[in-house]
Design a protein around this motif. Structure first.
Motif, short mmCIF file in Angstrom:
data_model
loop_
_atom_site.label_atom_id
_atom_site.label_comp_id
_atom_site.label_asym_id
_atom_site.label_seq_id
_atom_site.Cartn_x
_atom_site.Cartn_y
_atom_site.Cartn_z
N LEU A 81 25.79 -13.09 7.50
CA LEU A 81 26.59 -12.10 8.35
C LEU A 81 27.83 -11.47 7.83
O LEU A 81 28.45 -10.52 8.44
N ARG A 82 28.52 -12.63 7.39
CA ARG A 82 29.83 -12.36 6.98
C ARG A 82 30.11 -13.01 5.58
O ARG A 82 30.33 -14.32 5.51
N PRO A 83 30.58 -11.90 4.51
CA PRO A 83 30.67 -12.72 3.16
C PRO A 83 31.91 -13.47 3.13
O PRO A 83 33.02 -13.17 3.72
N VAL A 100 23.31 -6.52 15.18
CA VAL A 100 22.91 -7.67 14.80
C VAL A 100 23.42 -8.64 15.59
O VAL A 100 24.51 -8.46 16.45
N ASN A 101 22.92 -10.10 15.49
CA ASN A 101 23.73 -11.04 16.49
C ASN A 101 24.87 -11.68 15.81
O ASN A 101 25.45 -12.88 16.12
N SER A 102 25.77 -11.00 15.20
CA SER A 102 27.02 -11.31 14.69
C SER A 102 27.99 -10.30 15.23
O SER A 102 28.52 -9.42 14.36
N PRO A 103 28.46 -10.17 16.45
CA PRO A 103 28.99 -9.07 17.07
C PRO A 103 30.48 -8.84 16.56
O PRO A 103 31.09 -7.72 16.62
P1 AMP Z 1 36.40 -15.62 13.86
O1 AMP Z 1 36.98 -16.86 13.81
O2 AMP Z 1 37.64 -14.58 14.34
O3 AMP Z 1 36.54 -15.20 12.17
O4 AMP Z 1 35.49 -15.08 14.41
C1 AMP Z 1 34.28 -15.86 14.26
C2 AMP Z 1 33.05 -15.06 13.65
O5 AMP Z 1 31.91 -15.84 13.66
C3 AMP Z 1 32.48 -13.96 14.81
O6 AMP Z 1 33.25 -12.72 14.90
C4 AMP Z 1 31.19 -13.75 14.38
O7 AMP Z 1 31.13 -12.94 13.48
C5 AMP Z 1 30.73 -15.03 13.89
N1 AMP Z 1 30.01 -15.68 14.89
C6 AMP Z 1 30.38 -16.68 15.81
N2 AMP Z 1 29.35 -17.17 16.59
C7 AMP Z 1 28.28 -16.38 16.15
C8 AMP Z 1 26.85 -16.50 16.72
N3 AMP Z 1 26.41 -17.19 17.73
N4 AMP Z 1 26.01 -15.63 16.15
C9 AMP Z 1 26.51 -14.71 15.01
N5 AMP Z 1 27.71 -14.68 14.63
C10 AMP Z 1 28.59 -15.44 15.25
#
Ligand code: AMP
Ligand code: MG
Length: 336
Positions: A191-193, A219-222
């Protein structure tokens, strides 16, 4: 609020742990970026993270652990891919998304049925998490929308007076946030590289691990929807390492009255124009990315970045996709 600046000695670590258990916020170093931690089992403490950062409530947090056994308390079930990543990759700059169990509240996951879990590689991060003795929910320790902090001084810049304490540790060696790997679907999806590449994970899991590439898709990574990492001054991005194009763009901005800077590979190629090195390779570019962004916005009023992932080129390594992702967000997809 008076923010305490704590250090890595026994007394201060114990203090940091007490603060977390009493519902307070503590910023701490990891190998990726500094995190802003709260007791993941205390909904009010977790809510205060969103307030301190000005973070939208639908952007979920990552739960940090120091011991793999804690993952069993947080996740409802672990499939074969999850077990393999936990056994063979963690601790590492990777976060896995798993079905959550009822211990983790909706505040942490922004209402999602899944939870993101990470076990940092950094010894300092793990000693803080051990002192906390509870799972720690943490996003990056910056004000929402700003570049993530990779040293404690940048945490102070954004968070002084807003949180109880900062654990002043080492500068972050990786420099970009963890790879987020969704393991809630049959096929694993990045979801995030980050520094742990999809190519590496594909080989490890024996399946083609896809990378989410459309930032507008539902998707489920808002968190990936938001504008992120933005410097205070305008920024554009070139993806071709085209010296003539970059020089012409710089000269035009100069003529318009800006004080521009080129943020490029091998700055000596740009003559007497102001130019700063992006990094000799992708790992160096990642390590210095956010700190350089914060330095450049102080000295210049227009950033012209260049990042070319040509095959076999300087930035074609494991962290290249992660750096490109952050640069694209920082410039608001403004590619020249
Ligand atoms: P940050 O700590 O600011 O880098 O943000 C945490 C990131 O983890 C979020 O912005 C999402 O991209 C991802 N993330 C956290 N929980 C979930 C989840 N339950 N499902 C999908 N992605 C998640
Ligand atoms: Mg963040």
């Amino acid at each position: 609020m008076n923010t305490s600046y704590l250090h890595f000695n026994e007394r201060d670590l114990a203090r940091a742990g007490e603060l977390i258990r009493s519902g307070k916020l503590v910023a701490f170093p990891t190998e990726t970026v500094y995190g802003l931690g709260a007791n993941a089992l205390d909904s009010d403490a977790v809510k205060s993270i969103y307030a301190a950062k000005g973070r939208p409530a639908d952007n979920p947090l990552i739960v940090h652990v120091f011991d793999k056994a804690q993952i069993f308390d947080i996740a409802a079930e672990l499939g074969d891919y999850a077990k393999r990543v936990i056994d063979c990759v963690m601790p590492a700059p990777i976060t896995i998304v798993l079905p959550k169990n009822s211990l983790i509240s909706d505040v942490v996951t922004a209402g999602l049925p899944s939870v993101a879990v990470r076990m940092p590689l950094s010894q300092q991060a793990r000693s803080f998490l051990r002192a906390a003795a509870v799972p720690v929910a943490a996003p990056s320790a910056n004000l929402s929308g700003r570049p993530s902090p990779t040293c404690w001084q940048r945490v102070r810049e954004d968070m002084d007076g807003r949180i109880s304490a900062v654990l002043c540790g080492e500068a972050c060696t990786v420099g970009i946030e963890s790879t987020v790997l969704d393991l809630t679907q049959p096929v694993p999806l990045v979801l995030r590289p980050g520094a742990v590449s999809a190519e590496y994970l594909s080989e490890l899991l024996g399946v083609n691990v896809e990378v989410l590439s459309d930032p507008t898709s539902k998707v489920n990574s808002p968190g990936v929807r938001y504008k992120h990492y933005a410097p205070k001054v305008p920024m554009v991005l070139d993806l071709d390492d085209d010296v003539d194009k970059l020089c012409a763009f710089y000269d035009a901005k100069l003529a318009e009255g800006f004080r521009p800077v080129l943020w490029v590979h091998q700055p000596h190629r740009f003559g007497n124009r102001r130019a700063v090195e992006m990094g000799a390779d992708d790992l160096q570019a990642a390590a210095n990315l956010f700190e350089t962004m914060r330095l450049l916005e102080q000295d210049y009023d227009f950033i012209i970045a260049s990042f070319c992932r040509r095959k076999g080129g300087a930035y074609d390594g494991p962290a290249g996709r992660g750096v490109l992702d952050r640069l694209m967000r920082a410039c608001g997809h403004n590619v020249i």
